[in-house]
Design a protein around this motif. Sequence first.
Motif, PDB file in Angstrom:
ATOM      1  N   ILE A  59       0.854  -1.188   0.000  1.00 33.46           N
ATOM      2  CA  ILE A  59       0.000   0.000   0.000  1.00 33.46           C
ATOM      3  C   ILE A  59       0.890   1.238   0.000  1.00 33.46           C
ATOM      4  O   ILE A  59       1.870   1.303   0.746  1.00 33.46           O
ATOM      5  CB  ILE A  59      -0.924   0.000   1.233  1.00 33.46           C
ATOM      6  N   ALA A 113      -2.428   0.286  -4.760  1.00 40.10           N
ATOM      7  CA  ALA A 113      -3.268   0.490  -3.578  1.00 40.10           C
ATOM      8  C   ALA A 113      -2.786   1.752  -2.868  1.00 40.10           C
ATOM      9  O   ALA A 113      -1.593   1.904  -2.606  1.00 40.10           O
ATOM     10  CB  ALA A 113      -3.161  -0.720  -2.653  1.00 40.10           C
ATOM     11  N   VAL A 175      -9.503  -2.656   2.410  1.00 39.47           N
ATOM     12  CA  VAL A 175      -9.005  -2.494   1.037  1.00 39.47           C
ATOM     13  C   VAL A 175     -10.178  -2.713   0.093  1.00 39.47           C
ATOM     14  O   VAL A 175     -10.865  -3.735   0.186  1.00 39.47           O
ATOM     15  CB  VAL A 175      -7.881  -3.506   0.719  1.00 39.47           C
TER      16      VAL A 175
HETATM   17  P1  AMP Z   1      -0.386  -5.069   3.913  1.00 38.48           P
HETATM   18  O1  AMP Z   1       0.625  -4.194   3.293  1.00 38.48           O
HETATM   19  O2  AMP Z   1       0.207  -6.267   4.557  1.00 38.48           O
HETATM   20  O3  AMP Z   1      -1.372  -4.323   4.744  1.00 38.48           O
HETATM   21  O4  AMP Z   1      -1.210  -5.696   2.713  1.00 38.48           O
HETATM   22  C1  AMP Z   1      -1.690  -4.928   1.676  1.00 38.48           C
HETATM   23  C2  AMP Z   1      -2.616  -5.819   0.920  1.00 38.48           C
HETATM   24  O5  AMP Z   1      -3.376  -4.997   0.052  1.00 38.48           O
HETATM   25  C3  AMP Z   1      -1.910  -6.812   0.003  1.00 38.48           C
HETATM   26  O6  AMP Z   1      -1.566  -7.968   0.683  1.00 38.48           O
HETATM   27  C4  AMP Z   1      -2.957  -7.047  -1.068  1.00 38.48           C
HETATM   28  O7  AMP Z   1      -3.818  -8.071  -0.668  1.00 38.48           O
HETATM   29  C5  AMP Z   1      -3.688  -5.710  -1.107  1.00 38.48           C
HETATM   30  N1  AMP Z   1      -3.201  -4.960  -2.268  1.00 38.48           N
HETATM   31  C6  AMP Z   1      -2.181  -4.101  -2.339  1.00 38.48           C
HETATM   32  N2  AMP Z   1      -2.025  -3.635  -3.585  1.00 38.48           N
HETATM   33  C7  AMP Z   1      -2.984  -4.217  -4.317  1.00 38.48           C
HETATM   34  C8  AMP Z   1      -3.363  -4.145  -5.685  1.00 38.48           C
HETATM   35  N3  AMP Z   1      -2.705  -3.395  -6.552  1.00 38.48           N
HETATM   36  N4  AMP Z   1      -4.410  -4.922  -6.081  1.00 38.48           N
HETATM   37  C9  AMP Z   1      -5.085  -5.677  -5.219  1.00 38.48           C
HETATM   38  N5  AMP Z   1      -4.776  -5.769  -3.917  1.00 38.48           N
HETATM   39  C10 AMP Z   1      -3.744  -5.058  -3.465  1.00 38.48           C
END
Ligand code: AMP
Length: 315
Positions: A59, A113, A175
């Motif tokens: 993110i 994200a 999310v």
């Molecule tokens: P965390 O950084 O551990 O909070 O996890 C962030 C989560 O957001 C990831 O594990 C993905 O499941 C989700 N995520 C981040 N970027 C994307 C993206 N471009 N598309 C879909 N899901 C995303």
Amino acid sequence: MEGMKHSSEIQQAARMIAAGELVAFPTETVYGLGANAFDPVAVARIFETKERPSFDPLIVHICELSQLDGLYRGDDERVYRLAEKFWPGPLTMVLPKQEAVPDIVTAGMDTVAVRMPANPLARELIRQAQTPMAAPSANKFGRISPTEAHHVTKQFPDVYTIDGGKTQVGIESAVIALHDDGFEVLRPGVITEADLEAVVTRSGIDSKEKQQQSPGLLKSHYSPGKPMYIVADPCNHFKEQDRAGLISFGIPGDNCHFSRTEILSRSKDLREAAINLFSAMHRLDESHIEYIVAEPLPEEGIGVAIMNRLKKASY
Ligand code: AMP
Ligand code: MG
């Protein structure tokens, strides 16, 4: 202002981010392990430090809406409506990405994200570093998320960590993805589906499509080192209470004899339970007990997000 107390730490951390180093910092959800989102080498260090698989996208955190332009390619008015209503705050939007966003951040996907954290220390750090920051939770991949600075320093003693006290929300952001016909919750958070539906319409997409879209959402996550079980009515149904620690939603009954008990909220308030969840798991994991037993919470509102974490932690 709260930032004043931490001003020299923030300056130091911002210099480190600009120099391509990692910094751990508090957000309102959990502590993040951050790097300059536009520096692929620095972002690679996040993956190495966390031992996070490269298929799991990060993110990107921003401090003001103008930074969205460098990340998001599009002009969907729903994005701005949601931002207006929920930012700064624990809502992450998955959006079509600008070319300049490095592949390592998005795990090669053409979406990114993004969220704007509510913690003023986090936003001040991003402002001084003069760049959006890629930041996952500051813990080893798959383990319990950090909600206090000492959770971070225990795992990463060498990482510069800004101590902002216990986090104010306690579980990760919701999310969501936006589709032509509505939004989809990829990960539940304290901003609930009902909260979102008050601002944008929801589509009827079934859950099978989710896993492909959000590669980091694994069945096992947030895991303590000790075996953890979800047990309904644990005081009556778990046998070896002297060897186990209990995560209780409210105050447990008189017939309960667990070796240790963590009460998430005496008044059974789901928001308070979310704040205390990961700290309770950390304490039980560090104690002498052999098993962690969690009582299920009602799966409504914020309870959906808490149960999501408990199920993955006990998977
Ligand atoms: P965390 O950084 O551990 O909070 O996890 C962030 C989560 O957001 C990831 O594990 C993905 O499941 C989700 N995520 C981040 N970027 C994307 C993206 N471009 N598309 C879909 N899901 C995303
Ligand atoms: Mg995480």
